[in-house]
Design a protein around this motif. Structure first.
Motif, PDB file in Angstrom:
ATOM      1  N   ASP A 252       8.709  -3.680   2.328  1.00 31.08           N
ATOM      2  CA  ASP A 252       8.959  -4.635   1.245  1.00 31.08           C
ATOM      3  C   ASP A 252       7.643  -5.174   0.690  1.00 31.08           C
ATOM      4  N   ALA A 253       6.705  -5.485   1.581  1.00 30.01           N
ATOM      5  CA  ALA A 253       5.387  -5.963   1.137  1.00 30.01           C
ATOM      6  C   ALA A 253       4.663  -4.879   0.347  1.00 30.01           C
ATOM      7  N   ASN A 254       4.792  -3.627   0.796  1.00 30.14           N
ATOM      8  CA  ASN A 254       4.133  -2.519   0.093  1.00 30.14           C
ATOM      9  C   ASN A 254       4.732  -2.288  -1.288  1.00 30.14           C
ATOM     10  N   LEU A 255       6.060  -2.387  -1.388  1.00 36.13           N
ATOM     11  CA  LEU A 255       6.701  -2.240  -2.695  1.00 36.13           C
ATOM     12  C   LEU A 255       6.316  -3.377  -3.637  1.00 36.13           C
ATOM     13  N   THR A 256       6.140  -4.572  -3.080  1.00 34.59           N
ATOM     14  CA  THR A 256       5.701  -5.714  -3.894  1.00 34.59           C
ATOM     15  C   THR A 256       4.313  -5.434  -4.465  1.00 34.59           C
ATOM     16  N   HIS A 257       3.428  -4.934  -3.617  1.00 38.77           N
ATOM     17  CA  HIS A 257       2.074  -4.575  -4.068  1.00 38.77           C
ATOM     18  C   HIS A 257       2.147  -3.475  -5.126  1.00 38.77           C
ATOM     19  N   TRP A 258       2.968  -2.475  -4.893  1.00 36.67           N
ATOM     20  CA  TRP A 258       3.149  -1.377  -5.847  1.00 36.67           C
ATOM     21  C   TRP A 258       3.639  -1.905  -7.187  1.00 36.67           C
ATOM     22  N   ALA A 259       4.614  -2.812  -7.158  1.00 36.55           N
ATOM     23  CA  ALA A 259       5.154  -3.373  -8.396  1.00 36.55           C
ATOM     24  C   ALA A 259       4.082  -4.126  -9.181  1.00 36.55           C
ATOM     25  N   GLU A 260       3.218  -4.832  -8.470  1.00 36.10           N
ATOM     26  CA  GLU A 260       2.133  -5.561  -9.142  1.00 36.10           C
ATOM     27  C   GLU A 260       1.182  -4.600  -9.844  1.00 36.10           C
ATOM     28  N   LYS A 261       0.866  -3.498  -9.188  1.00 31.70           N
ATOM     29  CA  LYS A 261      -0.036  -2.509  -9.794  1.00 31.70           C
ATOM     30  C   LYS A 261       0.627  -1.811 -10.983  1.00 31.70           C
ATOM     31  N   VAL A 262       1.918  -1.532 -10.860  1.00 31.82           N
ATOM     32  CA  VAL A 262       2.660  -0.916 -11.965  1.00 31.82           C
ATOM     33  C   VAL A 262       2.690  -1.852 -13.170  1.00 31.82           C
ATOM     34  N   GLU A 263       2.885  -3.150 -12.905  1.00 34.27           N
ATOM     35  CA  GLU A 263       2.924  -4.125 -14.001  1.00 34.27           C
ATOM     36  C   GLU A 263       1.591  -4.201 -14.730  1.00 34.27           C
TER      37      GLU A 263
END
Length: 386
Positions: free
Chosen positions: A223-234
């Motif tokens: 979940d933490a990794n997906l949160t980081h991924w979402a921030e980079k995608v944004e």
């Protein structure tokens, strides 16, 4: 008397087409004169591609791609009868059934093979896509798929990250310059019944991670990794995937489509029913029989039996469900014109046995259900014959 037979697959034992044929045998044994219309369906998960191919007289293509653990697998995709629309079923390349139970690990599994299937279809000239994204083994946010299509996903040293949700914490930069430009001119319809956001307690990792092999600590990490991924995608796309409904589908690949593709997300059952022409088959029908491997509280969230029953209810046609197993929370289904829910198991037996003999059990159950439902009609017919 017209009876529409519209089941999903019985996972692990019968395809939707095989299930429909088994039900039809039972129906014909009880009521030989009945007119039957077989409409095998699916809800966006496994079996969706073959269901759509059968419904439209399409064809199946094969491609060698990387499976969930990076191994070589022969995957399939379909082309509908219009010879223009390509159907990609994620499970054939990145599905959980491709991974032995003891090797399940969403920290390692990748969607790369799904991206390769899309690339293969693009190279074949297709520009219209239906993506059925159920049954995945992955939790990588669709990063692997995007990499296969040319997106650069780099760590702080400028090296491409590896496969799996465990690698997403390393993402430092994303380069869209190599991303396949043909995607801009394509349309993508994403068939999924999942409305979970990407992250959080209702997100991809917490809700679906455990069934893909993640323990509690791994779920939190994912979940933490997906949160980081979402921030980079944004940062790159301007799209905040964190709380978008459906972004958490198939371990976050739903979010990848929403951020990097011109994509529309639609409930899988709606997509399938549209192509299968169920509405036309229902005209002048007296009864509908549907079913799937297990019916429980999840069925009410948009699974095949509910979708079929809703379509039947619009024409005031009652629906009967036959299922491999009946779990808790099915009461709500009766509000949608479903008159009875029946398990095909007729005596104590193991799950393996019930799956092995599913064809015979389904035919027998369908026969008995029909004899009960049409008791007066069948009785009258028999009396006339005497």
């Amino acid at each position: 008397m017209k009876i529409v037979i519209a089941p999903d697959s019985f996972k692990g034992s019968l395809s939707a087409i095989e299930a429909a044929n088994a039900i039809n045998r039972g129906v014909k044994k009880a009521y030989p004169e009945a007119e039957t219309a077989l409409v095998p369906v699916a809800d966006g998960g496994e079996g969706t591609m073959r269901t759509l191919i059968a419904a439209t007289d399409g064809e199946i293509k094969k491609a060698n791609v990387l499976g969930p653990l990076g191994e070589k697998v022969e995957a399939e995709y379909g082309v509908l009868g219009d010879r223009k629309t390509c159907v990609i079923e994620m499970a054939t390349a990145s599905g959980i059934d491709l991974v032995p139970t003891e090797k399940l690990s969403p920290l390692r599994t990748t969607t790369y093979g799904t991206g390769q299937l899309i690339m293969h279809a693009l190279d074949s000239g297709y520009t219209s896509f239906i993506l059925a994204i159920g049954g995945s083994a992955t939790n990588d946010g669709g990063a692997g798929m995007l990499q296969a299509l040319g997106l650069g996903v780099f760590d702080k040293n400028g090296v491409e990250i590896g496969f799996g949700g465990g690698e997403l914490s390393k993402v430092h930069s994303i380069d869209i310059n190599g991303f396949d430009m043909r995607i801009k001119s394509c349309t993508f319809l994403i068939a999924s019944d999942v409305e979970n956001p990407l992250v959080g307690p209702n997100g991809a990792s917490h809700v679906f991670g455990p069934q893909k092999g993640a323990n509690l600590s791994e779920v939190k990490l994912l979940d933490a990794n997906l949160t980081h991924w979402a921030e980079k995608v944004e940062e790159i796309t301007g799209v905040s995937l964190h709380n978008i409904p459906g972004a958490g589908a198939a371990g976050g690949i739903g979010g990848a489509f929403l951020a990097f593709f011109s994509a529309e997300m639609k409930p899988g059952i709606e997509v399938v029913l549209e192509y299968c022409n169920l509405e036309r088959a229902l005209r002048n029908a007296d009864l509908v029989i549907t079913g799937e491997g297990k019916v429980d509280y999840q069925t009410a969230s948009g699974k095949t039996p509910l979708g079929v029953a809703k379509a039947a209810m619009k024409q005031n046609i009652p629906t009967i469900i036959v299922a491999g197993a009946v779990g808790e929370g099915t009461e709500v289904l009766h509000d949608y014109g479903i008159v009875s829910i029946n398990s095909i198991v007729k005596e104590p037996m193991s799950l393996d046995d019930s799956m092995t003999y599913a064809r015979e059990l389904l035919a027998y159950c369908s026969e008995q259900v029909l004899r009960t439902y049409f008791y007066q009609t069948i009785r009258g017919r028999t009396s006339q014959c005497e």
